[in-house]
Design a protein around this motif. Structure first.
Motif, short mmCIF file in Angstrom:
data_model
loop_
_atom_site.label_atom_id
_atom_site.label_comp_id
_atom_site.label_asym_id
_atom_site.label_seq_id
_atom_site.Cartn_x
_atom_site.Cartn_y
_atom_site.Cartn_z
N SER A 1 -41.14 123.64 -6.99
CA SER A 1 -41.11 122.71 -8.12
C SER A 1 -42.49 122.49 -8.72
CB SER A 1 -40.51 121.37 -7.67
OG SER A 1 -39.16 121.54 -7.28
N VAL A 2 -43.51 122.43 -7.89
CA VAL A 2 -44.84 122.12 -8.41
C VAL A 2 -45.64 123.37 -8.79
CG1 VAL A 2 -46.11 122.11 -6.21
CG2 VAL A 2 -46.82 120.59 -8.08
N GLU A 3 -45.32 124.51 -8.17
CA GLU A 3 -46.13 125.70 -8.41
C GLU A 3 -45.44 126.78 -9.24
OE1 GLU A 3 -49.31 126.31 -7.63
OE2 GLU A 3 -49.54 124.29 -6.82
N ASP A 4 -44.10 126.85 -9.19
CA ASP A 4 -43.43 127.98 -9.86
C ASP A 4 -41.93 127.68 -9.94
OD1 ASP A 4 -42.62 130.40 -10.87
OD2 ASP A 4 -43.16 131.58 -9.10
N LYS A 5 -41.56 126.84 -10.92
CA LYS A 5 -40.17 126.38 -10.97
C LYS A 5 -39.19 127.50 -11.30
CE LYS A 5 -40.32 124.70 -15.78
NZ LYS A 5 -40.16 123.50 -16.62
N ARG A 6 -39.66 128.62 -11.88
CA ARG A 6 -38.77 129.74 -12.17
C ARG A 6 -38.90 130.84 -11.09
NH1 ARG A 6 -40.33 128.18 -17.41
NH2 ARG A 6 -42.16 129.53 -17.39
N PHE A 7 -39.35 130.45 -9.91
CA PHE A 7 -39.61 131.42 -8.84
C PHE A 7 -38.39 132.29 -8.53
CE2 PHE A 7 -39.45 132.24 -4.15
CZ PHE A 7 -40.47 133.18 -4.09
N TYR A 8 -37.20 131.68 -8.49
CA TYR A 8 -36.00 132.43 -8.12
C TYR A 8 -35.40 133.19 -9.31
CZ TYR A 8 -36.05 130.20 -3.55
OH TYR A 8 -36.40 129.78 -2.29
N ARG B 1 -49.18 113.77 -4.33
CA ARG B 1 -47.87 113.80 -3.67
C ARG B 1 -46.79 113.27 -4.60
NH1 ARG B 1 -46.21 109.24 0.52
NH2 ARG B 1 -46.21 108.19 -1.50
N ASP B 2 -47.08 112.15 -5.28
CA ASP B 2 -46.09 111.55 -6.17
C ASP B 2 -45.80 112.45 -7.36
OD1 ASP B 2 -46.13 109.50 -4.38
OD2 ASP B 2 -47.23 108.09 -5.66
N THR B 3 -46.82 113.19 -7.80
CA THR B 3 -46.60 114.15 -8.88
C THR B 3 -45.62 115.24 -8.45
OG1 THR B 3 -48.81 113.79 -9.83
CG2 THR B 3 -47.72 115.88 -10.35
N ASP C 1 -37.64 116.51 -11.76
CA ASP C 1 -37.52 117.25 -13.02
C ASP C 1 -36.83 118.59 -12.83
OD1 ASP C 1 -38.87 115.12 -14.10
OD2 ASP C 1 -40.83 116.14 -14.14
N ASN C 2 -37.00 119.15 -11.65
CA ASN C 2 -36.42 120.47 -11.35
C ASN C 2 -35.04 120.35 -10.72
OD1 ASN C 2 -36.69 123.27 -11.48
ND2 ASN C 2 -37.46 123.42 -9.38
N ASN C 3 -34.49 119.12 -10.73
CA ASN C 3 -33.15 118.86 -10.20
C ASN C 3 -33.02 119.20 -8.72
OD1 ASN C 3 -32.12 117.97 -12.75
ND2 ASN C 3 -31.88 120.13 -13.37
N LYS C 4 -34.11 119.01 -7.97
CA LYS C 4 -34.09 119.27 -6.53
C LYS C 4 -34.21 117.99 -5.72
CE LYS C 4 -33.72 123.55 -7.49
NZ LYS C 4 -32.35 124.14 -7.44
N LEU C 5 -34.31 116.87 -6.41
CA LEU C 5 -34.44 115.58 -5.72
C LEU C 5 -33.90 114.49 -6.63
CD1 LEU C 5 -35.58 114.15 -3.15
CD2 LEU C 5 -37.72 113.83 -4.43
N ALA C 6 -33.11 113.61 -6.08
CA ALA C 6 -32.57 112.50 -6.86
C ALA C 6 -33.67 111.49 -7.16
CB ALA C 6 -31.43 111.83 -6.08
N PRO C 7 -33.65 110.89 -8.35
CA PRO C 7 -34.68 109.90 -8.70
C PRO C 7 -34.82 108.79 -7.67
CG PRO C 7 -33.41 110.49 -10.63
CD PRO C 7 -32.72 111.13 -9.47
N ALA C 8 -33.72 108.32 -7.12
CA ALA C 8 -33.78 107.23 -6.15
C ALA C 8 -34.49 107.68 -4.87
CB ALA C 8 -32.37 106.74 -5.82
N ASP C 9 -34.22 108.91 -4.45
CA ASP C 9 -34.87 109.43 -3.24
C ASP C 9 -36.36 109.63 -3.48
OD1 ASP C 9 -32.50 109.44 -1.83
OD2 ASP C 9 -32.00 111.49 -2.41
N ALA C 10 -36.70 110.05 -4.71
CA ALA C 10 -38.11 110.22 -5.04
C ALA C 10 -38.83 108.88 -5.03
CB ALA C 10 -38.25 110.88 -6.41
#
Length: 728
Positions: free
Chosen positions: A95-102, A255-257, A264-273
C-alpha cells in the motif's frame, strides 16, 4: 509560453519516453549491439542471482546438545519464507510502496515515464520504482556490493558499487527496470515480495523482516499486528529518519501514513486504522539485536566459540562465508564440562587478578576423532579488561610464552622409548648437578668449553632425588638432570620430532619469541620455528633446554598430547566441530586433518603406564589429587618454568584428557605466587613459588572430579615388554 514551445517540449518528452521504453525492452541496434548483448547477459545473470541466491544470513553456533551459544553475522538477517509473513505486513508494504504491485510486470510504466520526463526536463529524478525494482536496488546495495573483507581495496570497491546502485540517472533506472522485468519471469509475486522483505534494511543494521520483527517487537513476522506492520513498512523509505527509538514522533507520523494508505488501497477498514493509530508504537525498550561475534557466547562459552571460528578459518572456510552463510554449527562443547572447567579455573585464580591467567583445555581421546569438550579460563571472555575480560584465546592459542616446564619431558621419554634407549622400568641417572658433555649455552655458573661458549649445566629442584631411578619414577618426580642426560643419549632430532607427532603442531611451528608463526627457512633464532630452533644441525647437537619446556605453548595442544597417548598413539586434530549444516539444512563438510598413528600402540600404552604414578605418593601432583579425593587411574605430568613464571599439569583418563596452565599473559617476565586457592598473584620480584602440582593440578582435579562424577572407572592399558626395559 508560446504554443510552439509547448508543442516542441511535449514532442521531446514523448521521444524521451519512447527511448526509455525501447531501452528497457530491446537491445540497441548497430554499433552498440555487442555492448547491449553484454548488458543483456549481465541483466539476465543478475536476475538469476536474485531469483536463486539468497542474501547473507546469520550463522548459529551451538553446544554439543544443540543449544545456541552464539551468532556470527555481518548483516543481522533471519530468513523468512512468504508463508511466514503476516498478510498485514504484505499489504502495509504494498500500500505504501507499490499499490499496483500485483498488476504490473516489474515496471510501473506511468511512474517510470514520469520519472524520465522529470529528469529530462531538468527536474529532480523521481522514484516511482516498483517493489520489484526496489528489490533489485536493495539487492545490489546490500548483497552484491557489500564488502566481502576488511581490506581497504574491497571496502572501496564495495562503496563504488553501492554508489552506482543508488545514482540518480536514467542509465541506472534502465538497468534496474530491465532486471526487474526479467526477475518477474523467474519469481512469482509472493516470492518477490518476500525477497524484498528479506533484503531491505530496517535501520540500525537490521536486515530483513525476520530480524526486524524480533528486534523491534520481539516477535516473528507471521505474528505482526497491523500497527507493527505499518511501522516497519514505513521504515524502509528512510530508516534513519523514521527510527522509532531516536525519532518516535516522526515514526508515528509515518506509521499513521501507512495505515491511511492501507485504507485508501481498500486493505484496511477506516475503523481498524483509527484504532491502530491510537496505539503506542509498541517497540521494545532497547535494541534486541544480538552481538555479531563470539562475545555473544558469554563469559564462559566465548573461548570455545572463538576456537570454533579459528578452527574453521584454519581449515578452509573464509570469514565472509562463515559470517554470511547462514550455517548451523554444532560444536563439541559439553556445556556442563565447560562450566565445571570455568568454575575450577576461577576458584583457583580470581578473574580480575592482574597478569595471571589460569586455563583448562579438555579433549576426548578416540581413534577417529579428538573432540574438544571444554575451553575455560579464570578470566571471562569479553572486551572489558577491568572486569577481568579478554578476547585472547587463552585456553587454545599459544599465549603462554613462558612455556610448559617439565611437561615436555613426556617427549623426551617417548623418543627414548621409541629408540630403545631405555624402558619405563629401566634405571636412569639423576645426579643432583649435571654438566652436559653435549650441549652448550649455559649460564655464567657453567664451565667454559671454548672462548665465549659455556657448557649447558643444570641441577634438580632439590637434593632429595638420589643418584638414579626408573623412568617411571622420574616421570612422577621430575628430576631435571636425568632428562637432559636422556636427551644426550637419544639425540635431539627424535625428541623434537616427537613433540610435533604427539600433538604440539602449531606450537612447534611457532617462534620461541612469542609463539607467532615461524619461518622454517629463517636463520634468525627469533623468527625460525621452534622445531628448527631446538633441533640438531650439522654444527650443533640442538638445544638441551627443550625437555624443560622453555618456549611458548598451547594448552589445548598439550591436552591433546595426553589424548593421543590415551588413544593408543593415534593423533587426531583437536576438533570443536560436531557437524555443520547450511541454510537449507544440508550437511557441509570441512577439510580437517586426517588422524595419524604417530607411534606404535604398544609404545603409547607403555608410556601411559610410565606416566601413571604422578598422582601417587611421592608424585608431583599427589597432594592435589588427595585433596580432591581422586580415585581414578590417570596419566599425568607436571611442569614448572624458571622462576615459577608459569606452570602446567597435563593429564588424562581413558574418557577425558586435558591440560591446565597458569601463566602471566600480559607481562611474562617474573614469577607467580601460589598462596592457595583464590590467593594467586603475579610476583613483584623475579621469583615465585608456583609449581605444576599446585594451581594447575588443583584446577585439573577440581574440574575432572565433578565432570566424570559417577562415570565408570576405566583402567589404563597394559604395558608392552619391549618398552619396559632397554634392549628387549
Amino acid at each position: 509560453m508560446r504554443k510552439t514551445d509547448g508543442l516542441l517540449k511535449l514532442l521531446g518528452l514523448c521521444v524521451l519516453a519512447g527511448v526509455l521504453v525501447a531501452g528497457v525492452l530491446f537491445p540497441v541496434a548497430g554499433a552498440a549491439g555487442v555492448m547491449s548483448n553484454r548488458a543483456s547477459e549481465t541483466v539476465d545473470n543478475m536476475s538469476s542471482e536474485l531469483a536463486n541466491v539468497p542474501p547473507p544470513l546469520v550463522t548459529t553456533v551451538t553446544d554439543s546438545a544443540g543449544a545456541p551459544i552464539a551468532t556470527l553475522y555481518k548483516q543481522y538477517r533471519l530468513p523468512t519464507s512468504p508463508e511466514q509473513i503476516s498478510p498485514a505486513m504484505k499489504w502495509a508494504l504494498v500500500s505504501v510502496e507499490d499499490k499496483r504491485f500485483y498488476e504490473h510486470h516489474g515496471v510501473d510504466w506511468k511512474g517510470t515515464m514520469r520519472a524520465a520526463i522529470s529528469n529530462g526536463t531538468g527536474g529532480d529524478t523521481q522514484g516511482a520504482s516498483t517493489l520489484t525494482q526496489q528489490y533489485v536496488k536493495n539487492y545490489l546495495i546490500n548483497v552484491v556490493n557489500r564488502p566481502k573483507s576488511d581490506s581497504k581495496e574491497d571496502q572501496a570497491e564495495a562503496r563504488i558499487g553501492r554508489e552506482k546502485a543508488q545514482e540518480q540517472s536514467i542509465a541506472r533506472k534502465l538497468k534496474e527496470a530491465r532486471i526487474a522485468i526479467q526477475l518477474e519471469t523467474k519469481m512469482n509475486k509472493d516470492q518477490i515480495l518476500a525477497g524484498y522483505l528479506n533484503v531491505v534494511e530496517f535501520s540500525r543494521q537490521v536486515f530483513g523482516i525476520g530480524a526486524a520483527a524480533k528486534t523491534y517487537f520481539n516477535t516473528t513476522p507471521d505474528k505482526l499486528t497491523v500497527g507493527q506492520a505499518a511501522l516497519l513498512a514505513g521504515l524502509v523509505n528512510n530508516p534513519n529518519t523514521f527510527d522509532p527509538w531516536n525519532h518516535p514522533v516522526a515514526a508515528k507520523q509515518r506509521r499513521d501514513t501507512v495505515l491511511q494508505r492501507m485504507v485508501d488501497n481498500n486493505k484496511l477498514a477506516p475503523a481498524d486504522a483509527a484504532k491502530a493509530k491510537a496505539e503506542p508504537l509498541g517497540v521494545v525498550p532497547e535494541l534486541q539485536k544480538p552481538p555479531a561475534n563470539c562475545s555473544g557466547a558469554g563469559p564462559e562459552n566465548g573461548f570455545f566459540c572463538q576456537y570454533v571460528e579459528d578452527y574453521l578459518l584454519k581449515n578452509g572456510m573464509t570469514k565472509d562465508d562463515l559470517y554470511t552463510g547462514g550455517y548451523t554449527i554444532k560444536s563439541t562443547m559439553d556445556e556442563r564440562a565447560n562450566h565445571e572447567a570455568k568454575v575450577s579455573a576461577e576458584t583457583q585464580v580470581n578473574k580480575t587478578q592482574p597478569n595471571v591467567a589460569n586455563t583448562l583445555s579438555l579433549v576426548k581421546p578416540g581413534q577417529d576423532r579428538h573432540e574438544v569438550v571444554a575451553l575455560a579460563a579464570n578470566r571471562d571472555y569479553g572486551g572489558d579488561k577491568d572486569k577481568g575480560q579478554t578476547t585472547y584465546a587463552l585456553p587454545s592459542g599459544i599465549w603462554n610464552v613462558s612455556g610448559a616446564g617439565s611437561s615436555y619431558k613426556i617427549f623426551t621419554a617417548a623418543a627414548a622409548l621409541q629408540n630403545h634407549v631405555l624402558g619405563i622400568y629401566s634405571t636412569m641417572e639423576t645426579p643432583s648437578f649435571h654438566v652436559s658433555p653435549v650441549f652448550t649455552g649455559g649460564g655464567p655458573n657453567c664451565p667454559t668449553v671454548s672462548r665465549g661458549t659455556r657448557a649447558y649445566c643444570l641441577s634438580n629442584a632439590s637434593d632429595s632425588y638420589g643418584g638414579q631411578m626408573s623412568l617411571q619414577q622420574a616421570l612422577a618426580t621430575s628430576p631435571n638432570t636425568g632428562f637432559v642426560i636422556l636427551e644426550e643419549k637419544t639425540g635431539m632430532g627424535p625428541i623434537v620430532d616427537m613433540a610435533s607427532k604427539l600433538g604440539m603442531r602449531d606450537t612447534m611451528a611457532g617462534t620461541i619469541s612469542n609463539g607467532g608463526k615461524g619461518d622454517p627457512n629463517s636463520s634468525d633464532p627469533n623468527k625460525m620455528t621452534q622445531s628448527k630452533f631446538f633441533a640438531p644441525t650439522p654444527n650443533s647437537p640442538g638445544q638441551g633446554s627443550f625437555t624443560l619446556g622453555v618456549s611458548p605453548t598451547s594448552g589445548l595442544e598439550l591436552g591433546n598430547v595426553a589424548a593421543t597417548i590415551l588413544s593408543h598413539g593415534k593423533w587426531c586434530p583437536p576438533t570443536p566441530i560436531g557437524g555443520i549444516t547450511d541454510r537449507d539444512g544440508k550437511p557441509k563438510q570441512i577439510k580437517e586433518a586426517a588422524c595419524e598413528q604417530v607411534v606404535e600402540p604398544a609404545l603409547a600404552d607403555t608410556l601411559a603406564i610410565g606416566m601413571s604414578k604422578d598422582d601417587q605418593p611421592g608424585g608431583t601432583s599427589a597432594k592435589a589429587a588427595g585433596a580432591a579425593g581422586w580415585n581414578r587411574p590417570i596419566i599425568g605430568k607436571t611442569g614448572t618454568t624458571q622462576v615459577s613464571g608459569s606452570a602446567t599439569f597435563v593429564a588424562g583418563t581413558p574418557q577425558l584428557a586435558g591440560a591446565a596452565m597458569v601463566f602471566r599473559p600480559d607481562s611474562p617476565n617474573g614469577g607467580i605466587i601460589d598462596g592457595g586457592p583464590g590467593n594467586i598473584s603475579a610476583a613483584k620480584s623475579t621469583n615465585g613459588n608456583m609449581f605444576g602440582g599446585g594451581t594447575p593440578a588443583r584446577t585439573w582435579f577440581g574440574a575432572m572430579k565433578n565432570i566424570l562424577g559417577d562415570q565408570p572407572i576405566e583402567q589404563l592399558p597394559g604395558s608392552a615388554p619391549q618398552y619396559e626395559r632397554a634392549g628387549r
